[in-house]
Design an enzyme around this catalytic site. Structure first.
Site, short mmCIF file in Angstrom:
data_model
loop_
_atom_site.label_atom_id
_atom_site.label_comp_id
_atom_site.label_asym_id
_atom_site.label_seq_id
_atom_site.Cartn_x
_atom_site.Cartn_y
_atom_site.Cartn_z
N HIS A 73 0.69 -1.13 0.20
CA HIS A 73 -0.05 -0.28 0.04
C HIS A 73 0.93 1.27 0.09
CE1 HIS A 73 0.76 0.83 4.38
NE2 HIS A 73 0.45 -0.67 4.56
N ASP A 75 -0.64 4.33 0.92
CA ASP A 75 -1.16 5.23 1.88
C ASP A 75 -0.36 5.14 3.01
OD1 ASP A 75 -2.62 2.74 1.96
OD2 ASP A 75 -4.05 3.41 3.17
N ASP A 107 6.52 1.53 7.14
CA ASP A 107 5.16 1.00 6.70
C ASP A 107 4.34 1.90 5.66
OD1 ASP A 107 2.76 -0.29 6.95
OD2 ASP A 107 1.82 0.43 8.86
N GLU A 141 -5.10 0.69 2.39
CA GLU A 141 -5.01 -0.33 3.38
C GLU A 141 -5.17 0.32 4.96
OE1 GLU A 141 -2.88 -3.24 6.18
OE2 GLU A 141 -2.32 -0.85 5.74
N GLU A 142 -4.69 1.70 5.33
CA GLU A 142 -4.72 1.99 6.55
C GLU A 142 -6.05 2.63 6.70
OE1 GLU A 142 -2.29 1.50 8.30
OE2 GLU A 142 -0.56 1.62 7.45
N GLU A 170 4.19 -6.01 4.38
CA GLU A 170 4.17 -5.18 5.68
C GLU A 170 5.42 -5.34 6.42
OE1 GLU A 170 1.62 -3.51 6.86
OE2 GLU A 170 0.05 -3.61 5.46
N HIS A 356 3.51 3.70 12.70
CA HIS A 356 2.30 4.68 12.98
C HIS A 356 2.89 5.46 14.26
CE1 HIS A 356 -0.97 1.95 11.48
NE2 HIS A 356 0.06 1.87 10.67
#
EC number: 3.5.1.18
Length: 383
Positions: A73, A75, A107, A141-142, A170, A356
């Site tokens: 992903h 995003d 990520d 995805e997020e 991931e 994150h």
């Protein structure tokens, strides 16, 4: 050191270019356009798929035979307070500790760069490779994940596309790159439970039904229930209440309703239907006036030792000298959608210690190792 530095490797150059695009979910910020240009130059047929507000693309190179797909992903999650960052989150700097800093470094823009560069090298070295190489990339995805990988997989399955193996980028590693790979994930089943009572005055409880008092024994039994034993690949299924709400805010009013949100993370030893029936039987046992709304986020999936897991493990061993540990721990990923095609799925990416968080970062040298691991896996499966 920045993205314009002549000393950057191809992997780090691309990783910095991707990080400098502020693709906060569901935005892509032209990350996919950059990736598609690189893949088109390597001989891939491209198929952009914009679904609602989400950018996705499918790319494929090769002919008949087994298909190895790289999935990921573009995003990223929001940055949080900018003043908490040591460097601006979209500047893509390599600090004096050798860390690539920026939102998405771990990520998962670092993985995306490693995938692209590994495939470019492999195609240059093996232009007539066996089978096919594919990419499935999303910007959802997020976020809710309704119009991303799930929707693309549905389209691919409807037209009979074959997907034998898939590496999801991931950040699977815990301390050292490649020390852990994810060869499966638990399922996620959520619910909103409503218990109805009768509102009344706290001084006249005989004229009311307190849903808090009524629900407490049932919730305690659900929390204490032994759902399954797990197995060699999965821990036992867990049940967690995440939200509990009732009351009017007044101290002299018995509420008329209680709502509870709960979630199962479940192994392959349990089924959705089985968990639902057991919950509902416990609620009935306690004589509750209840209503439940179920929400399935994903079924459990498992890739047992075989061609893909063996190739990934051998590549990690060859590049790093360490034995990887397959694991099914953690939350859900887009691998759950891809696995529905009967695909062997393994998640392999950099160290996840700062994902994150503010000051997200990854060792720049780890991305070089990851590129080589992806390359070696391609060689083992398709050379």
């Amino acid at each position: 050191m920045t993205a314009s530095s002549p000393s950057l490797s191809p992997t780090l150059e691309l990783a910095c270019e991707l990080i400098r695009r502020p693709s906060v979910t569901p935005l892509d910020a032209d990350c996919q356009a950059l990736m598609m240009r690189r893949l088109e130059a390597a001989g891939f047929a491209l198929e952009p798929m914009r679904i609602e507000e989400v950018d996705n693309f499918w790319a494929r190179r090769g002919g008949d035979g087994p298909v190895l797909c790289f999935a990921g992903h573009t995003d990223v999650v929001p940055t949080g307070p900018l003043q908490a960052w040591q460097h601006q989150p979209f500047d893509a700097l390599i600090d004096d500790q050798g860390m690539l800093c920026g939102r998405g470094a771990a990520d998962m823009k670092g993985s995306l760069a490693s995938m692209i560069v590994a495939v470019e090298r492999f195609v240059a070295d093996h232009p007539e490779h066996k089978g096919a190489i594919a990419f499935l990339i999303t910007s959802d995805e997020e976020g809710p994940a309704h119009h991303g990988t799930k929707a693309v997989v549905e389209r691919l399955a409807a037209r009979g596309e074959r997907l034998d193996w898939c590496i999801v980028g991931e950040p699977s590693s815990t301390s050292l790159v490649g020390d852990v790979v994810k060869n499966g994930r638990r399922g996620s089943l959520g619910a909103k439970l409503t218990i109805r009572g009768v509102q009344g005055h706290v001084a006249y409880p005989h004229l009311a039904k307190n849903p808090i008092h009524l629900a407490a024994p049932a919730l305690a039994e659900l929390a204490a229930e032994h759902w399954d034993d797990g197995n060699a690949f999965f821990p036992p299924t867990s049940f967690q209440v995440s939200n509990l709400n009732s009351g009017t805010g007044a101290t002299n009013v018995i509420p008329g309703e209680l709502t509870a949100l709960f979630n199962f993370r479940f192994s392959t030893e349990s089924t959705v239907e089985g968990l639902q029936k057991r919950v509902e039987a416990i609620l009935d046992k306690h004589g509750l006036d209840w209503h439940v709304e179920w929400a399935l986020s994903g079924l459990p999936f498992l890739t047992e030792p075989g061609e893909l897991l063996d190739a990934v493990a051998a590549s990690i061993r060859a590049v790093t000298g360490r034995e990887t540990q397959p694991s099914t721990s953690g939350g859900t990923s887009d691998g759950r959608f891809i696995a529905t095609m009967g695909t062997q799925v393994v998640e392999l990416g950099p160290v996840n210690a700062t994902i994150h968080q503010v000051n997200e970062r990854v060792l720049a040298s780890d991305l070089e190792l990851l590129t080589e691991i992806y390359y070696q896996t391609l060689v083992r499966l398709l050379a």
